[in-house]
Design a protein around this motif. Structure first.
Motif, PDB file in Angstrom:
ATOM      1  N   UNK A   5     -56.786  10.289 -34.424  1.00  0.00           N
ATOM      2  CA  UNK A   5     -55.473  10.829 -34.808  1.00  0.00           C
ATOM      3  C   UNK A   5     -55.620  12.193 -35.473  1.00  0.00           C
ATOM      4  N   UNK A   6     -56.648  12.341 -36.305  1.00  0.00           N
ATOM      5  CA  UNK A   6     -56.886  13.622 -36.984  1.00  0.00           C
ATOM      6  C   UNK A   6     -57.165  14.733 -35.967  1.00  0.00           C
ATOM      7  N   UNK A   7     -58.077  14.459 -35.022  1.00  0.00           N
ATOM      8  CA  UNK A   7     -58.417  15.475 -34.025  1.00  0.00           C
ATOM      9  C   UNK A   7     -57.209  15.832 -33.172  1.00  0.00           C
ATOM     10  N   UNK A   8     -56.457  14.810 -32.760  1.00  0.00           N
ATOM     11  CA  UNK A   8     -55.276  15.064 -31.934  1.00  0.00           C
ATOM     12  C   UNK A   8     -54.275  15.939 -32.681  1.00  0.00           C
ATOM     13  N   UNK A  12     -53.354  19.712 -31.539  1.00  0.00           N
ATOM     14  CA  UNK A  12     -51.953  19.906 -31.169  1.00  0.00           C
ATOM     15  C   UNK A  12     -51.301  20.959 -32.053  1.00  0.00           C
ATOM     16  N   UNK A  13     -51.438  20.802 -33.372  1.00  0.00           N
ATOM     17  CA  UNK A  13     -50.753  21.702 -34.308  1.00  0.00           C
ATOM     18  C   UNK A  13     -51.270  23.134 -34.242  1.00  0.00           C
ATOM     19  N   UNK A  14     -52.541  23.330 -33.894  1.00  0.00           N
ATOM     20  CA  UNK A  14     -53.128  24.667 -33.930  1.00  0.00           C
ATOM     21  C   UNK A  14     -53.241  25.364 -32.581  1.00  0.00           C
ATOM     22  N   UNK A  74     -57.650  11.644 -47.049  1.00  0.00           N
ATOM     23  CA  UNK A  74     -56.248  11.961 -47.296  1.00  0.00           C
ATOM     24  C   UNK A  74     -55.531  12.254 -45.985  1.00  0.00           C
ATOM     25  N   UNK A  75     -54.257  11.942 -45.940  1.00  0.00           N
ATOM     26  CA  UNK A  75     -53.427  12.104 -44.751  1.00  0.00           C
ATOM     27  C   UNK A  75     -52.835  13.512 -44.732  1.00  0.00           C
ATOM     28  N   UNK A  76     -52.833  14.162 -43.588  1.00  0.00           N
ATOM     29  CA  UNK A  76     -52.264  15.510 -43.484  1.00  0.00           C
ATOM     30  C   UNK A  76     -50.845  15.504 -42.905  1.00  0.00           C
ATOM     31  N   UNK A  77     -50.328  14.331 -42.595  1.00  0.00           N
ATOM     32  CA  UNK A  77     -48.989  14.265 -41.998  1.00  0.00           C
ATOM     33  C   UNK A  77     -47.899  14.346 -43.059  1.00  0.00           C
ATOM     34  N   UNK A  78     -46.781  14.931 -42.676  1.00  0.00           N
ATOM     35  CA  UNK A  78     -45.611  14.984 -43.550  1.00  0.00           C
ATOM     36  C   UNK A  78     -44.870  13.648 -43.456  1.00  0.00           C
TER      37      UNK A  78
END
Length: 168
Positions: A5-8, A12-14, A74-78
């Motif tokens: 999930x982190x890699x995806x 995706x975001x960058x 830690x989670x990076x999602x909003x």
């Protein structure tokens, strides 16, 4: 978040999201209009140099933040607010810029976001003209952190914005 999930999310975001490119192109407008830095001159070449610089800073920010967040669990999602009312939702979005959740779901200070915002200012300093230094890197970090607040507010109200745009 799992490693997958982190890699995806990171890629995706960058790199895969059109938003990554629009964000860089849009931020470059302000830099271009204020002729900052003036050594890059005006015209298309100066604008695209500023856009590439913004893209580089945003990517450096997210690379630092994502790597440190993964190491710290830690989670990076909003997380959108489960509340109602514009004021409460805006305050939630601002607050969520400073906190996140860990792997156990507990709210924690989001120090990787700060490291990413200010670290990317120092990374960006590497390709800026020589007269720029640490004070400018900190200024870029302040700007990057401020844009994170704006981004969270936008994320909070995205469902309503989408509904307004899709009305016939």
């Amino acid at each position: 978040m799992t490693g997958s999930e982190r890699w995806h999310k990171y890629f995706h975001d960058n790199y895969l999201s059109p938003g990554a490119y629009f964000r860089a192109l849009g931020s470059a407008v302000g830099e271009h209009l204020s002729d900052s830095p003036p050594e890059w001159r005006q015209g298309a070449q100066g604008y695209f140099k500023r856009a590439a610089s913004q893209f580089g800073q945003f990517t450096a920010d997210d690379t630092i933040r994502s790597g440190l967040a993964a190491a710290a669990g830690l989670d990076t999602r909003y997380r959108p607010c489960e509340c109602s009312g514009a004021k409460r939702r805006v305050l939630h979005a601002i607050g969520w810029t400073f906190v996140t959740r860990n792997n156990e779901g507990k709210t924690r200070f989001d120090w990787p976001r700060l490291a990413g915002a200010y670290g990317s200012g120092f990374v960006m300093d590497a390709w800026y003209p020589e007269r720029f230094g640490p004070k400018d890197a900190f200024r870029q970090g302040h700007t990057e952190f401020g844009s994170a607040i704006g981004g969270n507010i936008l994320r909070e109200f995205t469902p309503e914005i989408k509904r307004l745009l899709h009305r016939k």
